[in-house]
Design a protein around this motif. Structure first.
Motif, PDB file in Angstrom:
ATOM      1  N   PHE A 184       0.841  -1.192   0.000  1.00 21.91           N
ATOM      2  CA  PHE A 184       0.000   0.000   0.000  1.00 21.91           C
ATOM      3  C   PHE A 184       0.876   1.242   0.000  1.00 21.91           C
ATOM      4  N   GLU A 185       0.313   2.345  -0.474  1.00 21.39           N
ATOM      5  CA  GLU A 185       0.972   3.645  -0.407  1.00 21.39           C
ATOM      6  C   GLU A 185       0.089   4.608   0.367  1.00 21.39           C
ATOM      7  N   VAL A 186       0.700   5.434   1.205  1.00 20.62           N
ATOM      8  CA  VAL A 186      -0.025   6.483   1.920  1.00 20.62           C
ATOM      9  C   VAL A 186       0.564   7.811   1.480  1.00 20.62           C
ATOM     10  N   GLU A 187      -0.317   8.706   1.023  1.00 19.01           N
ATOM     11  CA  GLU A 187       0.130  10.012   0.546  1.00 19.01           C
ATOM     12  C   GLU A 187      -0.655  11.107   1.260  1.00 19.01           C
ATOM     13  N   PHE A 188       0.071  12.055   1.880  1.00 16.57           N
ATOM     14  CA  PHE A 188      -0.577  13.223   2.464  1.00 16.57           C
ATOM     15  C   PHE A 188      -1.104  14.091   1.332  1.00 16.57           C
ATOM     16  N   LYS A 189      -2.358  14.532   1.427  1.00 14.27           N
ATOM     17  CA  LYS A 189      -2.964  15.327   0.359  1.00 14.27           C
ATOM     18  C   LYS A 189      -3.122  16.799   0.730  1.00 14.27           C
ATOM     19  N   CYS A 190      -3.796  17.085   1.872  1.00 10.27           N
ATOM     20  CA  CYS A 190      -4.095  18.478   2.186  1.00 10.27           C
ATOM     21  C   CYS A 190      -4.649  18.609   3.600  1.00 10.27           C
TER      22      CYS A 190
END
Length: 129
Positions: A73-79
């Protein structure tokens, strides 16, 4: 490649913040060399939220700690999302499907993160009725 393949909706869910509701949608635009995927949040009425939930949309997961990516899985901070004296970091968790995860933070931390370059989420604050 058709235009239907270029722009799609990624993570999507309903945010319930107290007695206020919002539709969250990640708009994904991808072609070779370009990947644009902002989160857009639109205020909706309680009636609209109920109908969207009945239609199969789900409530956004809200938690106190940032999500941890399991293997694959990938976790990406968005906003950063602020509403009604509450603030949240929004993360996108991906593994073939997208899920938006909101993490509660203080208003002070939200302002600090924005001052340090974090994006504010795009918010449409008036419901479409």
């Amino acid at each position: 490649m058709t235009t239907n393949d270029i722009v799609t909706i990624g993570s999507n869910c309903i945010i319930k913040n107290g007695d206020r509701f919002f539709l969250l949608a990640e708009i994904e635009a991808k072609v070779p060399g370009v990947e644009i995927d902002p989160i857009v949040i639109t205020r909706i009425t309680e009636e609209q939220a109920e109908k969207l939930l009945a239609g199969g949309l789900h409530l956004c997961r809200i938690q106190n700690q940032p999500p941890v990516a399991p293997p694959g899985f990938e976790v990406e901070f968005k906003c950063i999302f602020q509403d009604n004296c509450r603030a949240f970091q929004i993360f996108d968790v991906e593994n073939g499907t997208d899920e938006a995860v909101l993490v509660r933070i203080s208003l002070e931390k939200a302002c600090q993160e924005v001052a340090n370059g974090a994006r504010r989420c795009t918010v449409i604050s008036r419901p479409f009725v």
